[in-house]
Scaffold this active site. Structure first.
Site, PDB file in Angstrom:
ATOM      1  CD  GLU A   1      -1.199  -0.263   4.054  1.00 40.58           C
ATOM      2  OE1 GLU A   1      -0.954   0.534   4.678  1.00 40.58           O
ATOM      3  OE2 GLU A   1      -2.277  -0.831   3.679  1.00 40.58           O
TER       4      GLU A   1
ATOM      5  CG  HIS B   1      -2.495   0.491   7.698  1.00 41.70           C
ATOM      6  ND1 HIS B   1      -2.454  -0.113   6.506  1.00 41.70           N
ATOM      7  CD2 HIS B   1      -3.742  -0.607   8.341  1.00 41.70           C
ATOM      8  CE1 HIS B   1      -3.648  -1.689   6.781  1.00 41.70           C
ATOM      9  NE2 HIS B   1      -3.771  -1.479   7.715  1.00 41.70           N
TER      10      HIS B   1
END
Length: 689
Positions: free
Chosen positions: A253, A296
């Site tokens: 990511e 995150h």
């Protein structure tokens, strides 16, 4: 502990000799040349199996107890645990007061740390001191500076390997060894090795390879933290030489450059092996909000780091097959097995249908924005970014010349930040700030966290900044002031723009970000967090935050409200909707432990966006139960007077119960288990309105 060495399908013929493992206690042998042992020598500790002896720290706690019961029943060899101040027995296994005593008496190969974020750093350090071979830290919100200190310690030793933090852990489906909180019903013993930043995306990948009949060998959760104890390359080195692993899935990511490092390693691997193991991958965050932290802790780009599109392009160049949704991994891997001549069961799809079609999209990067006569860096939101005027005040308090930019003078960039590659703080310097590409010439100068900034780096930094000789003498003062602020106030990014003026350096722009975890988990840095200005933030984002929901309102004319559990899956949902021709209005992560009440609160936040014409609920049940989510949807309809159509896609734990609850509700809900069908329906309903 010796694992079986059975080759299935065609053997891998590498041009270099196969490396050997000394299992359980040491690492891969990469060279016959004598050298000083270090952290890389612990990579082999990642090989776990049925004989791996596991302890839990925080063993008698509620979460550890529930997890241990599940893991023991599944087959994990949990031999005991540690709870400070306790001697006795728990779950029929010994409890000891310290990790060192547990090492002496129980001789574990691995420890799972199941304590709160504010207790985790001490627990990790205790495990390192006791020389536990594998340390798995699952806690989220461990302060960045605590992790920086831990990495500084890890570099000085060659006994302990860290997985995490903020990771689901590590699991061997073949060896029935789980150290983490992965949903066990998804796993079957098999052939695919998986390494992932995102927990929810890894569960989707596991389920996909299970449905394809391929199963999994070893799954490593790299985790979504800013600094990972184990990265993609570490996992790839394990998978390369693991006879049980015949294909590899990589899930990345935005944030950091670990995916670029993986691509470089894969390129070299494919050159030296005549029949390399096939690799498929996905990267989340193509359509992320510029400059925002996407759920995150590590899902944001620091100066000079690549975006998602750059990572995808580099992986493709390395020969990796990209997919745009984790449900496609199973068929993609079967196709690759067929193309490589490796044995495969079931039918295959064409490789072209599994490739990502997003590479022509323009990546959006943080840029300088003009505000009247001054320019400031567009903020990346990770509470807490403070106002520029407050940042300049902090510099002036340290005797640094700082004021607004007058429009005169060549601006250069100097920052103190986290270097995710070296796992340490660093100075970042750029000789020129181009509004279109402010970090094009950025160069990093790492330094050890515990030893502090090394003054010998100053000449190299000055040379890279192209400073005049008269200004070079004032550079150490600016660097030392920034480093002092960075260390004492637990910043993760202190970025400045400065000009040369009369032989001195003057700061004319500042973008300062401080670690919210240090305040939220430990209540440290209260004075810095008093600078937070709620009035500067989006009210719906602030409202969502109170309930532990990460909500980001996306710019543009998006008309599909998204409600997802897990940051990685939420990013991928936005990306996959865009692939299908839809436009998400928001990013929303309910969190990995969403409840019915959390789902209702999420609906409340989404409904405040007048652009939204349909709500798309995309849930993969790991810790989150499908039936609980379904009940949350029903609760929202009952209490919120819902008038918008809702598309619900539930997979994973208790998926059948959840789907049945939706189907039998009698409400205007559209239930699916297939993502593409659900996305198509959501897009159809959004465009119909």
């Amino acid at each position: 502990m010796i694992r079986r060495q059975v080759m299935r399908g065609h053997p891998v013929h590498c041009t270099t000799s196969m490396r050997k493992y000394i299992l359980g206690k040491s690492a891969l042998s990469f060279s016959t040349t004598a050298r000083r042992r270090g952290y890389e020598d612990t990579i082999g500790n990642l090989r776990i199996g049925k004989d791996t002896r596991v302890i839990f720290q925080g063993f008698t706690g509620k979460q550890a107890t529930a997890n241990a019961k599940e893991s023991i029943e599944w087959g994990t060899n949990i031999v005991g645990g540690v709870t400070p101040g306790k001697n006795g027995e728990h779950l029929g296994r010994p409890v000891l007061p310290t990790v060192r005593e547990a090492m002496e008496k129980l001789k574990p190969d691995a420890t799972g740390i199941y304590v709160a974020a504010h207790q985790a750093p001490a627990a990790i350090e205790e495990a390192i001191e006791a020389e536990v071979p594998l340390i798995v830290a699952v806690a989220e919100h461990i302060p960045i500076h605590d992790i920086l200190r831990i990495h500084s310690i890890l570099k000085t030793q060659s006994k302990s390997r860290l997985v995490g933090a903020n990771a689901p852990g590590i699991i061997s489906a073949i060896g029935k060894c789980r150290i983490g909180f992965q949903p066990l019903p998804c796993f079957i013993p098999g052939r695919i090795g998986i390494v992932a930043k995102s927990g929810t995306l890894s569960y989707e990948a596991v389920a996909s390879t299970t449905r394809a009949g391929l199963g999994q060998s070893l799954c490593i959760g790299m985790g979504g933290d800013v600094l990972a104890g184990t990265n993609f390359v570490d996992a790839l080195k394990i998978f390369e030489n693991d006879d049980d692993t015949e294909g590899i899935v990589l899930i990345g990511e935005i944030g950091g450059s670990a995916e670029m490092d993986a691509a470089e390693w894969i390129s070299e691997y494919r050159k030296r092996c005549s029949n390399p193991k096939p690799i498929s991958a996905i990267i989340g965050g193509i359509n992320c909000a510029p400059g925002r932290v996407m759920g995150h802790a590590g899902a944001f780009a620091l100066p000079g780091e690549p975006d998602a599109l750059a990572k995808i392009k580099r992986l493709e160049q390395a020969g990796v097959t990209m997919v745009n949704h984790p449900t496609k991994f199973g068929e993609a891997m079967k196709t690759l097995f067929g193309q490589s001549g490796r044995a495969s069961s079931g039918t295959s799809t064409t490789g072209s249908s599994q490739r990502r079609g997003m590479h022509t999209l323009r990546g959006v990067r943080p840029t300088l924005q003009s505000h009247g006569s001054k320019s400031i860096l567009q903020t990346q939101k990770r509470n807490l970014y403070i106002r520029e005027d407050l940042a300049l005040d902090l510099l002036r308090e340290r005797g640094i010349n700082a004021s607004e930019y007058s429009g005169k003078g060549r601006r250069r960039m100097l920052a103190v930040a986290v270097d995710r590659k070296s796992l340490s703080p660093c100075i970042i310097a750029s000789p020129a700030t181009d509004p279109e590409n402010p970090h094009a010439e950025a160069k990093k100068f790492p330094f050890d966290y515990r030893q502090g900034f090394n003054a010998s780096l100053v000449p190299a930094i000055a040379e890279h900044l192209q400073l005049g000789s008269s200004s070079q003498e004032s550079l150490p003062k600016l660097i030392n002031g920034l480093v002092d602020l960075y260390m004492k106030k637990e910043a993760f990014l202190l970025e400045t723009l400065f000009v040369e003026r009369l032989g001195e350096l003057k700061v004319v722009g500042a973008n300062f970000g401080f670690d919210d975890a240090a305040f939220r988990s430990t209540k440290r840095q209260e004075d810095i967090h008093a600078f937070r200005r709620i009035e500067d933030e989006h009210p719906q984002e602030v409202e969502a935050e109170k309930d532990g929901i990460v909500y980001i309102k996306l710019a543009g004319n998006g008309n599909i409200g998204t409600l997802v559990n897990g940051a990685g899956l939420a990013m991928n949902t936005v990306d996959a909707l865009a692939d299908a021709g839809g436009k998400a209005a928001n990013f929303l992560d309910t969190g990995g432990k969403a409840t019915s009440e959390t789902v209702k609160k999420s609906f409340q936040v989404i409904l405040q966006d007048e652009r939204v014409k349909v709500i798309f609920v995309n849930i993969f049940g790991g810790l989150t139960l499908g039936d609980m989510i379904a009940n949350g949807v029903l609760l929202a309809f009952k209490e919120l007077d819902m008038r918008l159509p809702v598309v619900v896609r539930i997979r994973g734990t208790n998926e059948e119960k959840g789907q049945r609850i939706i189907a039998e509700s009698g409400l205007p809900l559209h239930a699916f288990d297939d993502f593409e069908e659900a996305a198509a329906k959501a897009i159809e309903l959004a465009n119909r309105s």
